[in-house]
Scaffold this motif. Sequence first.
Motif, mmCIF file in Angstrom:
data_model
loop_
_atom_site.group_PDB
_atom_site.id
_atom_site.type_symbol
_atom_site.label_atom_id
_atom_site.label_comp_id
_atom_site.label_asym_id
_atom_site.label_seq_id
_atom_site.Cartn_x
_atom_site.Cartn_y
_atom_site.Cartn_z
ATOM 1 N N LEU A 1 0.814 -1.213 0.000
ATOM 2 C CA LEU A 1 0.000 0.000 0.000
ATOM 3 C C LEU A 1 0.848 1.264 0.000
ATOM 4 O O LEU A 1 0.356 2.362 -0.194
ATOM 5 N N GLY A 2 2.129 1.098 0.287
ATOM 6 C CA GLY A 2 2.998 2.278 0.250
ATOM 7 C C GLY A 2 3.278 2.859 1.615
ATOM 8 O O GLY A 2 4.051 3.801 1.738
ATOM 9 N N SER A 3 2.679 2.305 2.660
ATOM 10 C CA SER A 3 2.914 2.840 3.997
ATOM 11 C C SER A 3 2.535 1.792 5.030
ATOM 12 O O SER A 3 1.519 1.120 4.873
ATOM 13 N N ASP B 1 5.250 10.099 -5.235
ATOM 14 C CA ASP B 1 5.622 8.684 -5.269
ATOM 15 C C ASP B 1 6.773 8.369 -4.316
ATOM 16 O O ASP B 1 7.383 7.313 -4.401
ATOM 17 N N SER C 1 4.831 7.903 8.500
ATOM 18 C CA SER C 1 3.408 7.566 8.591
ATOM 19 C C SER C 1 2.752 8.247 9.759
ATOM 20 O O SER C 1 1.656 8.796 9.654
ATOM 21 N N GLU D 1 6.805 8.550 1.846
ATOM 22 C CA GLU D 1 6.782 7.765 3.089
ATOM 23 C C GLU D 1 8.191 7.345 3.487
ATOM 24 O O GLU D 1 8.855 6.599 2.782
ATOM 25 N N ASN E 1 -2.234 6.342 2.074
ATOM 26 C CA ASN E 1 -1.803 6.498 0.690
ATOM 27 C C ASN E 1 -1.772 7.974 0.321
ATOM 28 O O ASN E 1 -1.985 8.846 1.167
#
Lengths: 363, 218, 425
Positions: C144-146, C214, C185, C217, C151
């Motif tokens: 999910l990127g984190s 992009d 986060s 995080e 997001n």
Amino acid sequence: MKEHETLEQRLQEQGVSRRSFLKFCAAMATMMALPPGSASAIAAALAKVKRPSVIWLSFQECTGCTESLTRSHSPTLESLIFDMISLDYHHTLQAASGFAAEQAREDAMKEFHGKYLLLVDGSIPIKDGGVYSTIAGRTNLDMLQEAAAGAAAIVAVGSCAAFGGLPNAQPNPTGAVAVSDLIKSKPIINISGCPPIPAVITGVLAHYLTFGALPALDDQGRPKAFYGETIHDRCYRRPFYDQGKFAKTFDDEGARNGWCLYELGCKGPTTHNACATTKWNGGAGFPIEAGHGCLGCSEPKFWDAGSFYTPLPAPAADVTSAAKAAAVVGAVAAVTVGAIDRGKKTLAQQSREKITVEDLKGN
Amino acid sequence: MEQEMLLWVRGTGLQIATAVFVIGMVYRMLHIFMLGRKKSLAEARGSEWSGGFRTMWKRSFVTTKLSARGNFTVIAGLIFHLGFFVTFLFLSQHIDLIRAVLGFGWPAMPRGVIDIAAVLSIGAMIALLVHRFIDPVKRMLSDFQDYLTWTLSFLPLLTGFMLLREIGFEYITLLTLHIASVELLLVIAPFTKLAHMFSTFIARWYNGAVNGFKGIEI
Amino acid sequence: MTISLQNGINTLIGQIDAPIASFFSSCVHCGLCADACLFYTETLDPKYTPIHKLEPMRRLWQQEYTFWGKLMQKVGLSKPVTDEDLAEWEPLVYDSCTLCGRCSMVCPVGNDIVYMVRKMREGMVASGHAPEGLKGATQRAIELGSPMGLNINTLNAQIKHAEKDTGLTVPMDVEGADYMMVLSSAEIADYPEIIGAVTRIFKQANVSWTLASDGFEGTNSGIQIGSSDLAAEIVGRIVHAAERLKVKFVISPECGHAFTALRWEGPNLIGRPYPFKVIHIIELLDELRSSGRLKTEGVDETRMTFHDPCQMVRRGGVVEQPRNLMHMVAPNFVEMPDAGVQNWCCGGGGGVSANHRAEPLRVKVFSRKKEQLDAVNAKTIVTSCSNCRTMLLDGLENHHMDTEVIGLTELIAEHLADNAEGKAS
Ligand code: SF4
Ligand code: SF4
Ligand code: SF4
Ligand code: SF4
């Protein structure tokens, strides 16, 4: 050979007074650290003994031991004691020579078989059948074995006879050994020293004559009365040792101040002998009083213990070369094994499977 | 026999012990380096070398605030090590040995100082052993090797002290025992945690290098 | 199957390098490292002794790389490392170690214990012995990127708030900016004020900066769980974004482990040096301060203290900078005992905060921090790591202490000089 007379008779013949005889006995008692009353007992016993036959064999030696004995000043206890025995064979001292001398030895051995005292100085070479030292065509080995067979006891005089001494030092080309290495069936007393202290030789003889038996011995076969303590134990420089005050050279201030000679190679701490108490040259002194360290001459292998001038803690062998060689071996081993281990590590890294997010799921 | 034994420990025995010690230590230390270390690709903020050397020295003194058990370990450990090095490096008899091997020496310390150092060191070692038995952390961490190395480090101190005062045995016996105990220590050291006598400096360097690289003054 | 004991063992054998060999060779079992670790000092349980946490790795080192160990293995006298061993050690390696590095400072022989724990975790992941909480966080970070499942939409919403509050634009994806800011986060989710704070500060100091859609995080769960493979993927996003935007600097957020991941581990993870520099936000603020570009006005008379985030201070070397900043605005700033490189961990670093199983232990060992705080009796704790901040808040609540916790960047932003443009209306 006429029957030996008693010591008393003999002394009287020589005009030695009873008074000086008693003085001698008292001195003997002190030297051997016997209880006070024993002087008269010694006198009584000695007066009655018949002069026993003594055979003195000299093998691989330097005559230093005989010199030590005969050079002592007279009238001394040492010379007195030689009046107490009948020295029937001593190839340096006796007048007879050649066949006559050997004949005297054989006669004494026959006549006093089982009773005579055998004194030996010098080591016995046993390599190549003992050919390296012969007397009248007979090897020392042969002669010792023959003479030992009929002896009541054997006295090994000096470090060579007692421990092999100088001839036995590395590389020992003649295969020299001590009396005790060859003779197992007779009581042996070692009077070690290079040379031994004359008073110790006579003291032991006096003890043997008085009590008819050998004195108490240490584990090296030496009489405890004389070898029970080390030079260091009784050394007058000992306080300096304990304070850590050492002479660094033979003529520095420490040396002039009479400091301990440990760093100049003194072997007193590991040497058992009576020098520091009995002293040499009629009590004049002993080597350390003259400013020189003890060489350890009354101990086995003293010739092989490195230089007389290297201190006791110094290695007795070349450790530097050993260390250098070892460093090379260690380095080669590390590189070789290291390369193998490095290969193992690389293999493990290659066979490791990559972790993906899928691996976090499931269970 | 005694003379022969003394001669052996001063000669062949010492050669063997030295060889094993040197082979073992050179092997172990070089082997450590053979395992390699990746050079960091991150941008350095300071020098690995200076950080490494700083920690090599500074870690000899633990300055972090510790609990009572920690303080005890640090102080007793320091006394033991100091006493050990003072007796080892500054007793005249040891300097004689060093001079005989290396060709040079240095002035000895007075015997009184050596005696105090030896007694303190022996006392600290005993205290550390007792602590190893009673402290839960140390007890858990300890294995056979810890007790073996303790014994092997203790014996030279003990026999050395006895030798200086001729306690219990004759000089020659004590001297032989003392040298033999040192040889035992030399032989076993490379293969036990006693290797820390050298590897600690490698460990400290690596530890300090990480901080030095990051520019952290520790 | 990638996850297996064998893979774990291979990983560990591959991880053992010269430093580790020197550390294991040197350990004298003195137990001093226990005194440095809050998990031991607060529980007095010997199993929390730092070096003990590495026992399986030590055994492997011995068996694979030492003479006696190999010999013992040949004759079958050594105890191979089993799955059971690793399972037993899992809580020791993860729950009771925050990678704080305090033990590495105490060990008298110089063992860098935390260096080894970090590497030990590589083997733990590969053999399937990582805690569920951390697995989940890492999975979310990758997918999910984190790790918290946030997001870009969440971030955009927070940016909107910040823009509204400050009246300033938060730059996003600005190519050619000097600085690219990365967030953690926790900042995005719980402390979004930071966005407004840096926007205002950078405005005042005239810093050319941007966020990247992009690569925003910074939290790197891959480092915490101990998987270089996954950590590389996570850090790779930031590197990619920074390269895309051609920035000169990437700013690490107020998050200790993000700093370690980005600053020290990142290039090694991706296998090449960065074409940009990494700087911690606190480092940057202090640079702005000393060059006179950061100006504050007014002070806060509250009695304040500063909690040193382990990864920024002890492991990161940013020691004096936060103090310089504190002195700008807090005349009643007091240092707690052991402040600076010797400070104690909040108890939640190194992935502990993401590991639910570790929570009771973490709460217990907070007593160490409480003791330090009690000693200075400050009204406010300032720190510069959002994870520490959460842990502090949590700990204070558990101990019913009414101390305030605040981020250093925010504290500075609150006192930004008035002449700064864009001050909130
Ligand atoms: S001179 Fe020799 S025997 Fe005398 S105290 Fe010194 S070391 Fe001992
Ligand atoms: S002092 Fe030592 S070397 Fe000299 S005679 Fe006496 S025992 Fe022999
Ligand atoms: S890094 Fe910190 S938490 Fe981990 S073992 Fe060391 S002191 Fe304990
Ligand atoms: S402090 Fe260092 S030497 Fe002592 S037990 Fe811990 S790791 Fe080993």
